[in-house]
Scaffold this active site. Structure first.
Site, PDB file in Angstrom:
ATOM      1  N   VAL A 239       9.406   2.681   2.392  1.00  0.00           N
ATOM      2  CA  VAL A 239       8.943   4.071   2.417  1.00  0.00           C
ATOM      3  C   VAL A 239       8.291   4.460   3.739  1.00  0.00           C
ATOM      4  O   VAL A 239       8.134   5.648   4.027  1.00  0.00           O
ATOM      5  CB  VAL A 239       7.973   4.318   1.239  1.00  0.00           C
ATOM      6  CG1 VAL A 239       6.603   3.717   1.519  1.00  0.00           C
ATOM      7  CG2 VAL A 239       7.862   5.796   0.905  1.00  0.00           C
ATOM      8  N   TYR A 240       7.914   3.496   4.588  1.00  0.00           N
ATOM      9  CA  TYR A 240       7.299   3.826   5.866  1.00  0.00           C
ATOM     10  C   TYR A 240       8.315   4.565   6.746  1.00  0.00           C
ATOM     11  O   TYR A 240       9.331   3.993   7.147  1.00  0.00           O
ATOM     12  CB  TYR A 240       6.810   2.589   6.602  1.00  0.00           C
ATOM     13  CG  TYR A 240       5.673   1.836   5.940  1.00  0.00           C
ATOM     14  CD1 TYR A 240       4.921   2.405   4.925  1.00  0.00           C
ATOM     15  CD2 TYR A 240       5.355   0.544   6.337  1.00  0.00           C
ATOM     16  CE1 TYR A 240       3.888   1.711   4.321  1.00  0.00           C
ATOM     17  CE2 TYR A 240       4.314  -0.156   5.750  1.00  0.00           C
ATOM     18  CZ  TYR A 240       3.583   0.434   4.730  1.00  0.00           C
ATOM     19  OH  TYR A 240       2.554  -0.260   4.139  1.00  0.00           O
ATOM     20  N   SER A 241       8.016   5.817   7.027  1.00  0.00           N
ATOM     21  CA  SER A 241       8.919   6.678   7.800  1.00  0.00           C
ATOM     22  C   SER A 241      10.315   6.691   7.189  1.00  0.00           C
ATOM     23  O   SER A 241      11.321   6.807   7.886  1.00  0.00           O
ATOM     24  CB  SER A 241       8.983   6.252   9.268  1.00  0.00           C
ATOM     25  OG  SER A 241       7.758   6.533   9.903  1.00  0.00           O
TER      26      SER A 241
END
Length: 274
Positions: A60-62
């Site tokens: 989900v990071y970026s």
């Protein structure tokens, strides 16, 4: 660099782990960090030179960009790197593209492998509790990934003590892969973890990965009760929540300790909370 076993496994990981939440900066994540490939590769190379072999990211990071950047930075260095990533967050508007169902986990690991440019993930973690999906379903899916060789070990993040203990009990009862690590918020200014989680993970031999050991920069030394937050990231992203009156007292108390040991206040804060 010092190394420790990951949980009850025989795998050695560096005491310091390089987190990749600031890699990419797509959408909402821009307020946290927006390092591009050049900066990411430089950070990773410096970390490896210092003896760090442990790298943590999340799908989900970026929205996947962090994994892409980390994977490219580790190209040619994969055999010496321990890669950890996570699954649970929403990756698209699709109704099932979120959570810890078997379907989302299976789709998530394939996508993460492709973005990271690797055949396996060393530590695959659930990124929080899913109140909708039975824990048995999640753990069986994770166990299948281990058996298929796509994942070496599994871990969890942001679970309450009862949730973690329930998961460990299910794994023992059903003879499934067990969580070898817990990733949790823990700083010298936020020590709630010590009440129940710390005794639990010590008793059950679960490793601890600390996120935000400087409380989102609040303990870095550049902040104080007379300093305006506008000078740093907290001007736009005041996270994680901290009792700031208490935090300032902690910062003041750390100053003479750091000076006595010849380190910065941030080094002192990390050492205390790790």
């Amino acid at each position: 660099m010092k190394y420790r076993h990951l949980g009850s496994t025989g795998l050695y990981v560096s005491e310091l782990c390089l987190g990749a939440m600031t890699f990419g900066g797509k959408g909402f994540w821009e307020v946290i960090g927006k390092q591009g490939q050049g900066e990411v590769t430089s950070l990773v190379d410096r970390a490896i030179a210092a003896g760090i072999n442990f790298f943590d990211t999340a799908d989900v990071y970026s929205f996947g960009e962090s994994e892409v950047l980390l994977g490219k930075a580790l190209a040619g260095k994969r055999k010496d790197a321990i890669i950890a990533t996570k699954v649970r967050g929403r990756m698209s508007p699709g109704v099932n593209d979120v959570g810890l169902s078997r379907g989302h986990i299976m789709a998530g690991v394939e996508a993460s492998l492709q973005r990271l440019g690797t055949d396996y993930i060393d530590l695959y973690q659930i990124h929080g509790f899913d109140p909708v999906t039975p824990m048995e379903e999640t753990l069986r899916a994770m166990d299948d990934l281990v058996k298929r060789g796509l994942v070496r070990y599994i871990g969890c993040s942001n679970l309450a003590a009862w949730q973690l203990m329930k998961a460990l009990g299910i794994s023992e009862r059903e003879r499934l892969a067990r969580f070898q690590s817990l990733q949790a918020y823990y700083t010298i200014a936020g020590r709630d973890l010590e009440r129940e989680l710390a005794p639990l993970i010590r008793d059950q031999r679960v490793g601890l990965m600390v996120w935000s050991p400087l409380a989102g920069g609040l303990l870095s030394g550049k902040y104080g009760k007379d300093t305006k937050d506008a000078e740093g990231r907290r001007a736009t992203f005041d996270f994680p929540p901290v009792d700031k009156d208490r935090a300032w007292k902690v910062v003041d108390a750390m100053r003479p300790i750091a000076t006595a040991h010849g380190v910065t206040r941030s080094a002192g804060s990390c050492t205390t909370s790790s």
